[in-house]
Design a protein around this motif. Structure first.
Motif, PDB file in Angstrom:
ATOM      1  N   LYS A  23       0.284  10.499   1.789  1.00  0.00           N
ATOM      2  CA  LYS A  23      -0.603   9.399   1.407  1.00  0.00           C
ATOM      3  C   LYS A  23      -1.974   9.993   1.087  1.00  0.00           C
ATOM      4  O   LYS A  23      -2.672  10.486   1.971  1.00  0.00           O
ATOM      5  CB  LYS A  23      -0.696   8.392   2.551  1.00  0.00           C
ATOM      6  CG  LYS A  23      -1.704   7.282   2.325  1.00  0.00           C
ATOM      7  CD  LYS A  23      -1.801   6.402   3.565  1.00  0.00           C
ATOM      8  CE  LYS A  23      -2.917   5.379   3.434  1.00  0.00           C
ATOM      9  NZ  LYS A  23      -3.044   4.551   4.662  1.00  0.00           N
TER      10      LYS A  23
ATOM     11  N   ASP B 260      -4.488   8.246  -0.651  1.00  0.00           N
ATOM     12  CA  ASP B 260      -5.399   7.148  -0.318  1.00  0.00           C
ATOM     13  C   ASP B 260      -4.558   5.889  -0.250  1.00  0.00           C
ATOM     14  O   ASP B 260      -3.322   5.958  -0.308  1.00  0.00           O
ATOM     15  CB  ASP B 260      -6.562   7.032  -1.323  1.00  0.00           C
ATOM     16  CG  ASP B 260      -6.105   6.789  -2.757  1.00  0.00           C
ATOM     17  OD1 ASP B 260      -5.175   5.973  -2.967  1.00  0.00           O
ATOM     18  OD2 ASP B 260      -6.672   7.402  -3.675  1.00  0.00           O
ATOM     19  N   THR B 261      -5.181   4.733  -0.136  1.00  0.00           N
ATOM     20  CA  THR B 261      -4.406   3.500   0.079  1.00  0.00           C
ATOM     21  C   THR B 261      -3.454   3.176  -1.053  1.00  0.00           C
ATOM     22  O   THR B 261      -2.460   2.461  -0.851  1.00  0.00           O
ATOM     23  CB  THR B 261      -5.336   2.289   0.285  1.00  0.00           C
ATOM     24  OG1 THR B 261      -6.169   2.140  -0.877  1.00  0.00           O
ATOM     25  CG2 THR B 261      -6.195   2.462   1.527  1.00  0.00           C
ATOM     26  N   HIS B 262      -3.733   3.718  -2.263  1.00  0.00           N
ATOM     27  CA  HIS B 262      -2.874   3.395  -3.401  1.00  0.00           C
ATOM     28  C   HIS B 262      -2.509   4.631  -4.225  1.00  0.00           C
ATOM     29  O   HIS B 262      -2.312   4.542  -5.437  1.00  0.00           O
ATOM     30  CB  HIS B 262      -3.535   2.326  -4.280  1.00  0.00           C
ATOM     31  CG  HIS B 262      -3.484   0.964  -3.674  1.00  0.00           C
ATOM     32  ND1 HIS B 262      -4.391   0.529  -2.738  1.00  0.00           N
ATOM     33  CD2 HIS B 262      -2.611  -0.072  -3.839  1.00  0.00           C
ATOM     34  CE1 HIS B 262      -4.098  -0.697  -2.357  1.00  0.00           C
ATOM     35  NE2 HIS B 262      -3.020  -1.093  -3.013  1.00  0.00           N
TER      36      HIS B 262
ATOM     37  N   ASP C 131       1.344   3.149   2.377  1.00  0.00           N
ATOM     38  CA  ASP C 131       2.121   3.229   3.622  1.00  0.00           C
ATOM     39  C   ASP C 131       3.559   2.773   3.407  1.00  0.00           C
ATOM     40  O   ASP C 131       4.491   3.284   4.045  1.00  0.00           O
ATOM     41  CB  ASP C 131       1.473   2.361   4.712  1.00  0.00           C
ATOM     42  CG  ASP C 131       0.137   2.920   5.183  1.00  0.00           C
ATOM     43  OD1 ASP C 131      -0.025   4.159   5.155  1.00  0.00           O
ATOM     44  OD2 ASP C 131      -0.735   2.121   5.561  1.00  0.00           O
TER      45      ASP C 131
ATOM     46  N   THR D 248       0.828  -1.199   0.000  1.00  0.00           N
ATOM     47  CA  THR D 248       0.000   0.000   0.000  1.00  0.00           C
ATOM     48  C   THR D 248       0.868   1.257   0.000  1.00  0.00           C
ATOM     49  O   THR D 248       2.111   1.178   0.046  1.00  0.00           O
ATOM     50  CB  THR D 248      -0.924   0.056   1.234  1.00  0.00           C
ATOM     51  OG1 THR D 248      -0.120   0.288   2.409  1.00  0.00           O
ATOM     52  CG2 THR D 248      -1.714  -1.238   1.401  1.00  0.00           C
TER      53      THR D 248
END
Length: 596
Positions: free
Chosen positions: A181, A183-185, A151, A149
């Motif tokens: 970040k 979003d998650t991707h 992160d 991800t």
């Protein structure tokens, strides 16, 4: 075509669509410009990259190809891309850890963990160069089945820039202010100053959940340094540092039906000549890296019919490096300390004489053949940054005259001396037949001019080691002269020129993690390096790098002698290698396959 205005107008026409990219490229190729330069010019105007090349073969399922046997005669000793010293460790790490983008043979960016290449045209590169937005592939897994991800991208930046980590890669992240970040991707990389080439960073993305406890001072303690957990096509089975690495196909790899092979072995040891024979002559192995072997021998082996030599041209340079500090004097427990200038290599006359004593033509003709081209430049590619202002010359007579006029007089033993200092130097390199022959050629010429060279050959696993306690590493430079090859692994010159900036000086304070082993410091060079980092005009930026190259030549900080192609031995049955001189030999190893 060399007129900046005309070139700018053509680039704008390509961007608007009134001039085809292919027609533009053909015009510049006809004028002698290289594909990487053309790609860089197009990138500077936000023109979309060409789609990566793919062969006609597509496997019907993952695996089934048996064993892929590789020879890296300088075997990897660590499998963390941020602690990797030298190509061997970078290549070993690349089997497991992937970048956001790779560089193909033409210098184009190819998406890996990114879904597409960010450009100004697609709105993902800010026009002011201060940020880049990267969309990440979904469904990518780490080898322990945890999801990849945004992160992990944020963490990779935090890990590499933590001063206590002492990451070799830290220079590539130096200009990043933060990584957001979204979003998650999706991540947004924000820079301190305009960034003309963002892809030098994130060459090896590492997992937060694995390396989180080892960011900073504990970086060398991470078990994953030897047991990697990556996203690549192969996952680790067994690793004996300096000997052998074994891996297996990763069933969760994010590209359908790849990789082709079930298992992979990267064997170390031996030398380049024996590695060449194992691929080309006996067919025991499929691929061998870094064929630093006399071209005459390689051509004889190729006639056997089981393999061939593939050459990738990038920025690789064989050069002799001068130590501007004294390797024999210890200050505060440190040899080659900044507090102890070298007793005679700080004399420009001595360094100039050394340059005149390197017979580049003999080295190229007798040793490297088609694998190398003589040069007086440190920076040889892309074409836009190759200086036309330098010349090389081999002349024992001229070198002798320079030394004599500067007061370096021959003693009874023929060795020159001045003010009690004798021109006797320790000249070190890695154990490698081509380099030992080169050392011998230089030693013979130097002796004729009154310079005595003592030759030292160091096991590659030691010479290119990251061990801060080992005095025989390239970074420690416990000698007067040393020889090796450097390639930054990118078509952009920035990281390639970093081995001579003052903030990269390798020393005890940074556990010898810096790239600058010469310990040379020049304010003008530093100023140009800083300016080039944020210059968004590709043509003006190229001029800065040419000036930097010329400063190295003028001050004879190093003696570049051979622009070297990256030669590999490849089985006649192995396909898809598509070697790039701008990236690791393993950059597209997921797509290698064997023809039946």
């Amino acid at each position: 075509m060399t007129d900046e205005r005309v070139l700018t107008e053509m680039l704008d026409r390509v961007r608007r669509g009134s001039l085809g990219r292919r027609e533009f490229t053909r015009s510049l190729l006809a004028l002698g410009l290289t594909p990487p330069l053309i790609a860089e010019l197009l990138r500077s105007r936000g023109v979309a990259y060409a789609q990566p090349k793919r062969g006609s073969f597509t496997p019907s399922r993952r695996g089934g190809g048996g064993d892929l046997k590789l020879l890296w005669w300088q075997a990897p000793t660590i499998l963390n891309p941020h602690l990797a010293v030298g190509v061997k460790d970078g290549d070993g790490s690349r089997l497991f850890y992937e970048p956001l983008v790779s560089f193909d043979p033409d210098g184009n960016m190819v998406p890996n963990l990114a879904t597409e290449v960010p450009t100004v045209q697609n709105g993902m590169v800010a026009r002011d160069g201060l940020s880049v937005t990267v969309r990440l592939k979904k469904g990518v897994q780490w080898h322990d089945a945890r999801p990849f991800t945004a992160d992990d991208i944020v963490f990779t930046w935090e890990y590499a820039t933590d001063p206590a980590t002492l990451a070799v890669s830290s220079g590539s992240y130096r200009d990043i202010a933060r990584v957001d970040k979204l979003d998650t991707h999706t991540v947004k990389i924000v820079y301190k100053t305009p960034q003309p080439f963002w892809a030098n960073a994130f060459r090896g993305v590492i997992p937060k959940h694995v390396f989180g406890p080892f960011k900073g001072a504990r970086s060398r303690e991470a078990p994953a340094n030897l047991k990697p957990v990556g996203t690549g096509p192969y996952r680790i089975v067994d690793f004996k540092a300096g000997d052998v690495l074994r891996a297996e196909s990763f069933p969760g790899y994010h590209e359908a039906n790849w990789p082709f092979f079930d298992r992979l072995e990267m064997k170390g040891g031996g030398d380049a000549a024996s590695a060449a024979r194992a691929v080309i002559q006996t067919g025991e192995y499929d691929f061998a890296w870094n064929m630093q072997v006399e071209d005459e021998l390689l051509q004889r082996l190729e006639r056997g019919g089981k393999g061939k030599i593939e050459i990738a041209w990038g920025g690789g340079i064989e050069h002799i490096v001068c130590n501007f500090t004294d390797p024999l004097r210890e200050v505060d427990g440190e040899r080659s300390s900044l507090k102890a200038p070298h007793p005679f290599l700080t004399d420009a006359t001595v360094r100039t004489a050394l340059s005149l004593l390197v017979d580049r033509a003999a080295v190229q003709e007798q040793i490297y053949g088609r694998l190398g081209r003589t040069t007086a430049n440190y920076l040889n590619a892309p074409e836009a940054v190759r200086s036309k202002n330098t010349r090389w010359e081999f002349s024992v007579e001229k070198a002798s005259r320079l030394l004599e006029d500067a007061g370096w007089k021959r003693g009874p033993d023929g060795v020159r001396a001045k003010s009690g200092k004798r021109l006797r130097m320790l000249f070190q390199s890695s154990i490698n037949a081509s380099r030992q022959r080169t050392q011998a050629i230089v030693k013979q010429a130097a002796a004729k001019a009154g310079i005595e060279l003592e030759l030292k050959s160091i096991v590659p696993a030691v010479y290119f080691s990251a061990d801060p306690g080992n005095p025989d590493t390239v970074a420690h430079f416990s000698a007067d002269l040393q020889m090796y090859s450097f390639n930054s692994g990118s078509p952009d010159p920035q990281r390639f020129m970093d081995p001579f900036v003052s903030w990269e000086i390798a020393q005890k304070a940074n556990k010898w993690a810096g790239l600058n082993s010469t310990r040379w410091h020049n304010e003008e060079y530093d100023r140009l390096a800083r300016a080039a980092q944020s210059e968004m005009d590709a043509i003006k930026r190229a001029a800065m790098y040419i000036q930097m190259n010329d400063l190295l030549a003028h001050h004879v900080v190093i003696v570049p002698f051979l622009w070297r192609g990256s030669a590999s031995a490849v089985s006649n049955r192995l396909r898809g290698t598509d070697l790039s001189g701008w990236d690791s030999d393993c950059w597209n190893i997921a797509h290698w396959y064997r023809e039946s």
